[in-house]
Design a protein around this motif. Structure first.
Motif, mmCIF file in Angstrom:
data_model
loop_
_atom_site.group_PDB
_atom_site.id
_atom_site.type_symbol
_atom_site.label_atom_id
_atom_site.label_comp_id
_atom_site.label_asym_id
_atom_site.label_seq_id
_atom_site.Cartn_x
_atom_site.Cartn_y
_atom_site.Cartn_z
ATOM 1 N N LYS A 136 55.255 3.100 30.632
ATOM 2 C CA LYS A 136 54.434 4.161 30.046
ATOM 3 C C LYS A 136 54.695 5.516 30.695
ATOM 4 C CE LYS A 136 49.618 5.403 29.019
ATOM 5 N NZ LYS A 136 48.198 4.969 29.121
ATOM 6 N N GLU A 137 54.726 5.548 32.030
ATOM 7 C CA GLU A 137 54.836 6.817 32.735
ATOM 8 C C GLU A 137 56.275 7.335 32.824
ATOM 9 O OE1 GLU A 137 52.795 6.660 36.512
ATOM 10 O OE2 GLU A 137 51.232 5.349 35.692
ATOM 11 N N LEU A 138 57.235 6.413 32.931
ATOM 12 C CA LEU A 138 58.631 6.826 33.080
ATOM 13 C C LEU A 138 59.486 6.466 31.869
ATOM 14 C CD1 LEU A 138 59.262 5.753 36.797
ATOM 15 C CD2 LEU A 138 58.287 7.883 35.929
ATOM 16 N N LEU A 139 58.903 5.708 30.946
ATOM 17 C CA LEU A 139 59.621 5.243 29.756
ATOM 18 C C LEU A 139 60.803 4.364 30.129
ATOM 19 C CD1 LEU A 139 59.642 8.527 27.618
ATOM 20 C CD2 LEU A 139 57.954 6.670 27.610
ATOM 21 N N LEU A 140 60.650 3.602 31.224
ATOM 22 C CA LEU A 140 61.740 2.768 31.720
ATOM 23 C C LEU A 140 61.331 1.300 31.737
ATOM 24 C CD1 LEU A 140 62.943 4.927 34.749
ATOM 25 C CD2 LEU A 140 63.917 4.843 32.436
ATOM 26 N N PRO A 141 62.121 0.431 31.118
ATOM 27 C CA PRO A 141 61.826 -1.008 31.130
ATOM 28 C C PRO A 141 62.288 -1.654 32.425
ATOM 29 C CG PRO A 141 63.798 -0.610 29.851
ATOM 30 C CD PRO A 141 63.285 0.749 30.267
ATOM 31 N N SER A 142 61.631 -2.747 32.800
ATOM 32 C CA SER A 142 61.984 -3.446 34.032
ATOM 33 C C SER A 142 61.715 -4.930 33.882
ATOM 34 C CB SER A 142 61.179 -2.898 35.215
ATOM 35 O OG SER A 142 59.786 -3.131 35.004
ATOM 36 N N SER A 143 62.342 -5.707 34.741
ATOM 37 C CA SER A 143 62.041 -7.125 34.873
ATOM 38 C C SER A 143 61.590 -7.364 36.305
ATOM 39 C CB SER A 143 63.263 -7.985 34.550
ATOM 40 O OG SER A 143 63.572 -7.904 33.175
ATOM 41 N N ILE A 144 60.624 -8.261 36.488
ATOM 42 C CA ILE A 144 60.050 -8.494 37.811
ATOM 43 C C ILE A 144 60.039 -9.988 38.115
ATOM 44 C CG2 ILE A 144 58.024 -8.216 39.291
ATOM 45 C CD1 ILE A 144 57.239 -5.781 37.660
ATOM 46 N N GLY A 145 60.533 -10.335 39.288
ATOM 47 C CA GLY A 145 60.472 -11.700 39.774
ATOM 48 C C GLY A 145 59.414 -11.806 40.849
#
Length: 414
Positions: A136-145
């Protein structure tokens, strides 16, 4: 997750460079885009690409001409260093709002330890909140383990991309990790995977059950370490200062007599290069910067250094750089002592090519470098690896710089 174990997150930004470009230019969203060096030349190399581009057959390290052939509508953009550095810094600032124990690994990934924070009681919800904020804030997708140690967290973050959150508990290792090909294990590259086939090791489960002594004979101290990881055991802590450590591996030799004989001096350098190479490999690290020392018969001592475009640990590479430095700075006076030191060390399994606008053409022409990039992609299970090449090195008498190192130095100042 619950219990007394640690709670470690590994945050991996998805198609980071391409995602940053889409964040800055929303009209690119949903389109096949690639970030590439030398975009005006057919010899340019794709650094990374969007998932839309991947779906059309575009891959990291692919020549631009081939990418365009596979996807004629591909939008190709040049790298924007400042833009990526800025987005990365904002990403890590968000992570540090949850814990001080944040360890950046590279420009687009890092570890968090939330064990001793209030967030430990709602680990999955916290990961989801972080992922949502980054989106939302950076418009960047991520994956988290999410896992009890760094190795398992890294493996978990690779399991669902893009926008995945995966919990991997140690008790789940036999069911989830052991059936996988050993080459998919973080820290095992193609060469290692091929080498350990001689021991009948084809899956992570095979590695977990392998004979430790046989592994040590074949791989050195890395053998037992890999076996531990295959069993879900990894004791390395999340260390925010790790990226600022500048350790070194070096050796020097005093000649039996003062000499100006080039062949004799190069012979000393060859022995030193072999020694430094052996020690680097035993420590499982690679040098990003190389120093040589020259002490003359009058005891005058000089040191000269070279920042390397790519980390090295092979004796022939070390020898080549040391020889270049030596002949550039040797005064032709009699030499009493010579030394070689590798500094700015990076763990071998974390080593990757630095992104450089002028290096992609050389990468395309240099098959061994292509093989190295394939090896690194296998290790990381990711298309996010930054590419570099064997290009003319910049000499430095002070601390050298690179894209990632500049970023980390900025991080240290903030």
């Amino acid at each position: 997750m619950s219990g007394k174990g640690r709670i470690i997150f590994h945050i991996d930004m998805n198609s980071f460079y391409a995602s940053v470009e889409m964040a800055y230019d929303p009209s690119l969203k949903g389109k096949p885009i690639a970030v590439a060096g030398n975009v005006k030349e057919r010899k340019g190399i794709v650094v990374t690409c969007s998932y839309e581009a991947r779906a059309r057959g575009v891959k990291t390290t692919m020549p631009v001409w081939e990418a365009k052939r596979n996807c004629p509508e591909l939008i190709i953009l040049p790298p924007n260093f400042d833009r990526y550095r800025s987005s990365s810094r904002e990403m890590f600032q968000i992570l540090r709002q949850y814990t001080e124990l944040v360890e950046p690994v590279s420009i687009d990934e890092g570890y968090m330890d939330i064990t001793d924070t209030p967030y430990s009681f709602m680990a999955y919800d916290t990961a989801k909140e972080i992922q949502n904020r980054l989106q939302k804030e950076l418009l960047l997708p991520s994956s988290i383990g999410i896992a009890p140690n760094k190795f398992l967290a890294k493996m978990a973050s690779n399991m669902k991309k893009p926008l995945g959150i995966t919990v991997l508990r140690k008790r789940e290792v036999p069911d989830i990790l052991w059936p996988l090909p050993v080459g998919e294990m973080h820290g095992v590259g193609k060469k290692t995977a091929e080498k350990i086939k001689s021991l009948g090791i084809y899956t992570i489960g095979d590695l977990a059950a392998a004979d430790e002594h046989a592994l040590k004979r074949l791989l050195g101290i890395n053998g037992p370490r890999l076996k531990n990881k295959a069993n879900g055991i990894h004791h390395a802590e999340v260390d925010p200062e790790r990226i600022y450590e500048f350790k070194s591996v070096g050796n020097s030799s005093t000649l039996s007599h003062d000499s100006t004989d080039e062949e004799e001096l190069l012979g000393v350098f060859r022995k030193l290069a072999a020694s430094v190479s052996d020690r680097l490999q035993r420590k499982e690290v690679m040098a990003s910067k190389l120093f040589i020392m020259i002490r003359y018969s009058n005891w005058k001592t000089i040191t000269r250094s070279m920042m390397l475009k790519n980390p090295i640990d092979q004796k022939n590479e070390i020898m080549q750089e040391a020889e270049n430095l030596f002949f550039k700075h040797w005064s032709r006076e009699p030499v009493r002592l010579l030394g070689i030191t590798g500094t700015d060390l990076v763990e071998k399994e974390q080593a990757y090519k630095q992104l450089d606008l002028f290096s992609f053409t050389e990468d395309a022409k240099d098959e061994p470098i292509q093989q190295m990039m394939e090896k690194l992609n296998q290790k990381f299970g990711s298309n996010m690896i930054k590419k570099g090449a064997k290009v003319k090195k910049k000499e430095s008498k002070t601390k050298g710089t690179s894209f990632n190192k500049d970023f980390f130095q900025d991080e240290k100042k903030s």
